[in-house]
Design a protein around this motif. Structure first.
Motif, PDB file in Angstrom:
ATOM      1  N   ASN A  88       0.789  -1.227   0.000  1.00  0.00           N
ATOM      2  CA  ASN A  88       0.000   0.000   0.000  1.00  0.00           C
ATOM      3  C   ASN A  88       0.823   1.280   0.000  1.00  0.00           C
ATOM      4  OD1 ASN A  88      -2.963  -0.940   0.354  1.00  0.00           O
ATOM      5  ND2 ASN A  88      -1.781  -2.191   1.787  1.00  0.00           N
ATOM      6  N   ASP A  89       1.899   1.293   0.770  1.00  0.00           N
ATOM      7  CA  ASP A  89       2.676   2.532   0.878  1.00  0.00           C
ATOM      8  C   ASP A  89       3.739   2.638  -0.207  1.00  0.00           C
ATOM      9  OD1 ASP A  89       1.204   3.275   3.056  1.00  0.00           O
ATOM     10  OD2 ASP A  89       2.684   2.654   4.561  1.00  0.00           O
ATOM     11  N   TYR A  90       4.130   1.507  -0.795  1.00  0.00           N
ATOM     12  CA  TYR A  90       5.230   1.547  -1.770  1.00  0.00           C
ATOM     13  C   TYR A  90       4.848   1.021  -3.158  1.00  0.00           C
ATOM     14  CZ  TYR A  90       7.763   3.302   2.125  1.00  0.00           C
ATOM     15  OH  TYR A  90       8.145   4.104   3.160  1.00  0.00           O
ATOM     16  N   ALA A  91       4.476  -0.261  -3.270  1.00  0.00           N
ATOM     17  CA  ALA A  91       4.156  -0.792  -4.600  1.00  0.00           C
ATOM     18  C   ALA A  91       3.093   0.079  -5.285  1.00  0.00           C
ATOM     19  CB  ALA A  91       3.699  -2.243  -4.496  1.00  0.00           C
ATOM     20  N   ALA A  92       2.103   0.537  -4.534  1.00  0.00           N
ATOM     21  CA  ALA A  92       1.026   1.363  -5.099  1.00  0.00           C
ATOM     22  C   ALA A  92       1.556   2.659  -5.704  1.00  0.00           C
ATOM     23  CB  ALA A  92      -0.018   1.666  -4.028  1.00  0.00           C
ATOM     24  N   ARG A  93       2.755   3.089  -5.287  1.00  0.00           N
ATOM     25  CA  ARG A  93       3.364   4.305  -5.860  1.00  0.00           C
ATOM     26  C   ARG A  93       4.523   3.953  -6.790  1.00  0.00           C
ATOM     27  NH1 ARG A  93       1.099   8.583  -3.769  1.00  0.00           N
ATOM     28  NH2 ARG A  93       0.054   8.306  -1.777  1.00  0.00           N
ATOM     29  N   GLY A  94       4.579   2.692  -7.171  1.00  0.00           N
ATOM     30  CA  GLY A  94       5.616   2.281  -8.122  1.00  0.00           C
ATOM     31  C   GLY A  94       6.987   2.089  -7.491  1.00  0.00           C
ATOM     32  N   ILE A  95       7.024   1.967  -6.146  1.00  0.00           N
ATOM     33  CA  ILE A  95       8.316   1.773  -5.467  1.00  0.00           C
ATOM     34  C   ILE A  95       8.456   0.304  -5.084  1.00  0.00           C
ATOM     35  CG2 ILE A  95       9.716   2.385  -3.453  1.00  0.00           C
ATOM     36  CD1 ILE A  95       7.949   5.025  -3.380  1.00  0.00           C
ATOM     37  N   GLU A  96       9.521  -0.312  -5.576  1.00  0.00           N
ATOM     38  CA  GLU A  96       9.768  -1.722  -5.257  1.00  0.00           C
ATOM     39  C   GLU A  96      10.709  -1.835  -4.071  1.00  0.00           C
ATOM     40  OE1 GLU A  96      11.071  -4.775  -8.044  1.00  0.00           O
ATOM     41  OE2 GLU A  96       9.982  -3.615  -9.589  1.00  0.00           O
ATOM     42  N   LEU A  97      10.243  -2.480  -3.036  1.00  0.00           N
ATOM     43  CA  LEU A  97      11.091  -2.763  -1.870  1.00  0.00           C
ATOM     44  C   LEU A  97      10.828  -4.212  -1.490  1.00  0.00           C
ATOM     45  CD1 LEU A  97      10.375   0.451   0.254  1.00  0.00           C
ATOM     46  CD2 LEU A  97      12.614  -0.164  -0.671  1.00  0.00           C
ATOM     47  N   SER A  98      11.768  -4.830  -0.786  1.00  0.00           N
ATOM     48  CA  SER A  98      11.509  -6.206  -0.350  1.00  0.00           C
ATOM     49  C   SER A  98      11.238  -6.214   1.149  1.00  0.00           C
ATOM     50  CB  SER A  98      12.677  -7.104  -0.713  1.00  0.00           C
ATOM     51  OG  SER A  98      13.815  -6.697  -0.010  1.00  0.00           O
ATOM     52  N   SER A  99      10.683  -7.341   1.611  1.00  0.00           N
ATOM     53  CA  SER A  99      10.202  -7.380   3.000  1.00  0.00           C
ATOM     54  C   SER A  99      11.345  -7.208   4.003  1.00  0.00           C
ATOM     55  CB  SER A  99       9.442  -8.680   3.263  1.00  0.00           C
ATOM     56  OG  SER A  99      10.252  -9.777   2.918  1.00  0.00           O
ATOM     57  N   ASP A 100      12.572  -7.546   3.622  1.00  0.00           N
ATOM     58  CA  ASP A 100      13.662  -7.385   4.591  1.00  0.00           C
ATOM     59  C   ASP A 100      14.216  -5.960   4.618  1.00  0.00           C
ATOM     60  OD1 ASP A 100      14.999  -7.378   2.202  1.00  0.00           O
ATOM     61  OD2 ASP A 100      16.476  -8.901   2.753  1.00  0.00           O
ATOM     62  N   GLU A 101      13.546  -5.052   3.893  1.00  0.00           N
ATOM     63  CA  GLU A 101      13.961  -3.644   3.937  1.00  0.00           C
ATOM     64  C   GLU A 101      13.046  -2.796   4.826  1.00  0.00           C
ATOM     65  OE1 GLU A 101      14.062  -3.528  -0.451  1.00  0.00           O
ATOM     66  OE2 GLU A 101      16.116  -2.777  -0.273  1.00  0.00           O
ATOM     67  N   ILE A 102      12.013  -3.436   5.390  1.00  0.00           N
ATOM     68  CA  ILE A 102      11.061  -2.740   6.262  1.00  0.00           C
ATOM     69  C   ILE A 102      11.286  -3.216   7.696  1.00  0.00           C
ATOM     70  CG2 ILE A 102       8.591  -2.327   6.750  1.00  0.00           C
ATOM     71  CD1 ILE A 102       9.191  -1.407   3.975  1.00  0.00           C
ATOM     72  N   PHE A 103      11.377  -2.283   8.627  1.00  0.00           N
ATOM     73  CA  PHE A 103      11.575  -2.612  10.044  1.00  0.00           C
ATOM     74  C   PHE A 103      10.482  -1.930  10.870  1.00  0.00           C
ATOM     75  CE2 PHE A 103      15.611  -2.942   7.923  1.00  0.00           C
ATOM     76  CZ  PHE A 103      16.246  -4.030   8.507  1.00  0.00           C
ATOM     77  N   ILE A 104       9.595  -2.747  11.432  1.00  0.00           N
ATOM     78  CA  ILE A 104       8.507  -2.202  12.265  1.00  0.00           C
ATOM     79  C   ILE A 104       9.072  -1.867  13.648  1.00  0.00           C
ATOM     80  CG2 ILE A 104       6.199  -2.639  13.191  1.00  0.00           C
ATOM     81  CD1 ILE A 104       6.324  -3.005  10.149  1.00  0.00           C
ATOM     82  N   SER A 105       8.585  -0.789  14.234  1.00  0.00           N
ATOM     83  CA  SER A 105       9.064  -0.415  15.567  1.00  0.00           C
ATOM     84  C   SER A 105       7.938   0.167  16.399  1.00  0.00           C
ATOM     85  CB  SER A 105      10.186   0.603  15.451  1.00  0.00           C
ATOM     86  OG  SER A 105       9.635   1.865  15.147  1.00  0.00           O
ATOM     87  N   ASP A 106       8.297   0.625  17.596  1.00  0.00           N
ATOM     88  CA  ASP A 106       7.302   1.240  18.475  1.00  0.00           C
ATOM     89  C   ASP A 106       7.117   2.723  18.172  1.00  0.00           C
ATOM     90  OD1 ASP A 106       9.929   1.707  19.451  1.00  0.00           O
ATOM     91  OD2 ASP A 106       9.099   2.316  21.367  1.00  0.00           O
ATOM     92  N   GLY A 107       7.686   3.224  17.094  1.00  0.00           N
ATOM     93  CA  GLY A 107       7.441   4.602  16.716  1.00  0.00           C
ATOM     94  C   GLY A 107       8.643   5.253  16.061  1.00  0.00           C
ATOM     95  N   ALA A 108       8.376   6.285  15.277  1.00  0.00           N
ATOM     96  CA  ALA A 108       9.440   6.959  14.529  1.00  0.00           C
ATOM     97  C   ALA A 108      10.435   7.651  15.456  1.00  0.00           C
ATOM     98  CB  ALA A 108       8.829   7.975  13.562  1.00  0.00           C
ATOM     99  N   LYS A 109       9.979   8.132  16.618  1.00  0.00           N
ATOM    100  CA  LYS A 109      10.895   8.834  17.525  1.00  0.00           C
ATOM    101  C   LYS A 109      12.004   7.888  17.987  1.00  0.00           C
ATOM    102  CE  LYS A 109      10.795  11.572  21.828  1.00  0.00           C
ATOM    103  NZ  LYS A 109       9.931  11.801  23.015  1.00  0.00           N
TER     104      LYS A 109
END
Lengths: 402, 402
Positions: A88-109
């Motif tokens: 939704n945030d990337y492929a939908a805008r034509g940005i290819e990323l793989s699952s090991d490039e995303i890191f979920i956390s408890d917040g941006a701060k």
């Protein structure tokens, strides 16, 4: 004999918002029963969207049964949320990323602060001025040299690439906190090209991405060619979906990102997170994933629309009072010039004493924020309407000032 | 040209548990359908207690309504949870602490890793060996010198205070991970006295405090006179109440704690958390507070009792097989000596191939862990019974080995 990290002596003792809140507390004590409208700190007021809460309750209930209980998850986040983000945030805008490039956390701060763990102390760091204090303070704490890039009304708050000192690391936040202004594709491309030319690293804080209304404003830095070689992107569900209390965000570290001394930052960030973090709360990750369902998306859009209407109201009220206003178009922040000759804290006091409105003094975000204050659009419609009304009156009461 | 933190070259690329999980995956692929019992990684299997889940659901529901929505909380945690901790975990044991000395977080692992932010890079750090890898890795990442204190069967796994090099910072974890052994009041007092004499800082990891059964084992380091001048204590709800997926813990930083160069660590940790952290999830903090209600306490006690029965079963099975066993008394971990002449990984392989049981190779926790493996008591009763049965059989099949 243990010693402390004496870089802490370089940062001021009080965090900006604590200073504001003390001054407001003093005012309220001196004026009991007075109805103060808080447009200072950037916390939201709308509840969490129904879709997310339903999923939060469902996942919570499941924790009471052995068959559905979920313990430790992957430190970098659960695949169900990572996949929703990629799609939704990337492929939908034509940005290819793989699952090991995303890191979920408890917040941006947390991520914006902790990212320094993988970077050398010897890097020179550039921050815009005015700026979210976390960038400056976390780097001073780590002993890094920090230089500032002025963002002024005279340059439409668009930072100019530095030519005297070439920074190794550059923080950019767009849509911007605190000025509420944004960068177009072309303006952001200048920075990506600069970073690639000089092998600098851009730390791109995209926490307010959901507020973008204009089609010429990029939602992700990876919409710019070559950004994967030079940028880490930070995202948050806090302002997008009211997760300020639930806590969830994520960080994108492309595999292409290699330091001058040959380290793959993706490997390093994974190692850092696996060693110093145990994953964001599972139930909260489930709630975040619900924001990507059709129902969730609609609710997020409605909430953003509500705040953007607040922003328009504030802008109108401030303009009617004869004040000069910036931002608030692709962002929930409105940046307001104080009446001629007035500094940030004096304007803050005027707003508090005359309008019973709390703003944030611009100088708290850096020297170039002096003589500005920041308003947020996160209060309720009723309070925002009342605030706009009070601000309009300000011009009558204080015609000599404004 | 940005540079990475090259201290990362000092840590190994793979985290212990990833290496174990890869070897188990390979075994399962080669032996499809085989019933493997995992007593390796320290994740719990019992669900979260009813009292905590009820409160989690209630707090989650409240996030959908404007009147009960909760956004940003204090970075150091909500007062309702801090007060419950002060009363139940400290005042009840005669320890006086104030609310500004407790810092709620998303878990002990984060705090144990991040605490280094407030300490000088020049401190020499002592860790026991074997040890939870996070202490070693986070300090190597930060560029600190790390020395080890051997914990061997010959000294009952009680570390001896170092006399050659005096460490500035000392990590102690009791009840211990991985050996499952504990320190008595007198044994811990030796360390507190040593730290006070040399002005060293003790980082006391008390994550397994709830498993203590014996009255001569202290639950908090602050039960020892003078510890407030020299120790930070880390606690977790993960193993106590099944919060491994929910994420909540806390850290105690007494105000008396002052570094050799005059810094108040409590002020520094508050500044660190306010700058790099936005508080633990509100709904999870509500769930944690429910653990201190009479109902919550009873449920926690039942769960601990369940795991301790598992530990006794494992100890019996291992002893019946003629193996030498330590720990598992005041702790959910059982530390087992490999048959004569066998190293950790060979014993790991033997257990996997002959018993279809996953343990953790002791050498993964440090050199002194060589020729041991760690078992956890966190699996279900049924699996633990079956594991004990298989281990007993081991002695018949491999009499020549054991």
């Amino acid at each position: 004999m243990f010693k402390a990290n004496d870089n802490f002596s370089k940062i001021s003792e009080n965090y900006l918002f604590s200073a504001v809140s003390r001054r407001v507390d003093d005012y309220c004590k001196a004026n009991p029963g007075v109805d103060v409208i808080r447009l200072g700190i950037g916390d939201v007021t709308l509840p969490v969207s129904r879709a997310a809460v339903d999923e939060l309750i469902k996942a919570s209930s499941e924790q009471a049964a052995r068959e559905t209980f979920v313990g430790y998850g992957p430190e970098q986040g659960h695949p169900f949320l990572i996949e929703a983000i990629l799609k939704n945030d990337y492929a939908a805008r034509g940005i290819e990323l793989s699952s090991d490039e995303i890191f979920i956390s408890d917040g941006a701060k947390s991520d914006l602060g902790n990212i320094g763990d993988i970077l050398s102390k010897d890097n020179t760091v550039a921050i815009t001025d005015p700026v979210y204090p976390v960038y400056r303070d976390t780097n001073l704490m780590a002993g890094r040299r920090v230089i500032t890039i002025p963002c002024l009304a005279s340059n439409d708050f668009v930072p100019t690439v530095p030519r005297d000192v070439i920074p190794d690391v550059i923080y950019l936040c767009y849509p911007n906190n605190p000025t509420g202004t944004s960068l177009t594709y072309d303006q952001l491309k200048v920075w990506v090209d600069y970073a690639r030319e000089h092998k600098s690293l851009i730390l791109f804080d995209s926490a307010y991405e959901a507020y973008i209304q204009h089609s010429d404003v990029p939602h992700s830095i990876y919409e710019i060619d070559g950004a994967k070689e030079c940028a880490i992107e930070f995202r948050s569900f806090s302002k997008t979906a009211g997760f300020t209390g639930l806590r969830c965000g994520y960080t994108v570290v492309p595999r292409e990102l290699v330091s001058h001394d040959g380290y793959c930052l993706n490997d390093m960030w994974r190692r850092r997170q696996c060693t110093k973090f145990n994953g964001a709360s599972y139930v909260v990750q489930r709630a975040a994933a619900a924001l990507y369902t059709p129902e969730g998306k609609l609710q997020v859009k409605e909430n953003i629309g509500y705040y953007m209407t607040n922003a328009r109201m504030l802008i109108q009220g401030l303009a009617d009072a004869g004040l000069t206003v910036y931002g608030g178009i692709d962002s929930p922040y409105v940046w307001v010039k104080a009446p001629a000759g007035m500094d940030s804290w004096s304007f803050f006091d005027l707003l508090l004493n005359r309008c019973r409105i709390v703003a944030t003094p611009g100088v708290g975000f850096g020297e170039c924020g002096e003589s500005f204050v920041r308003f947020t659009a996160f209060n309720s419609r009723m309070n925002t309407e009342e605030a706009a009304r009070r601000i309009k009156l300000l011009s009558k009461h204080t015609q000599s000032i404004i």
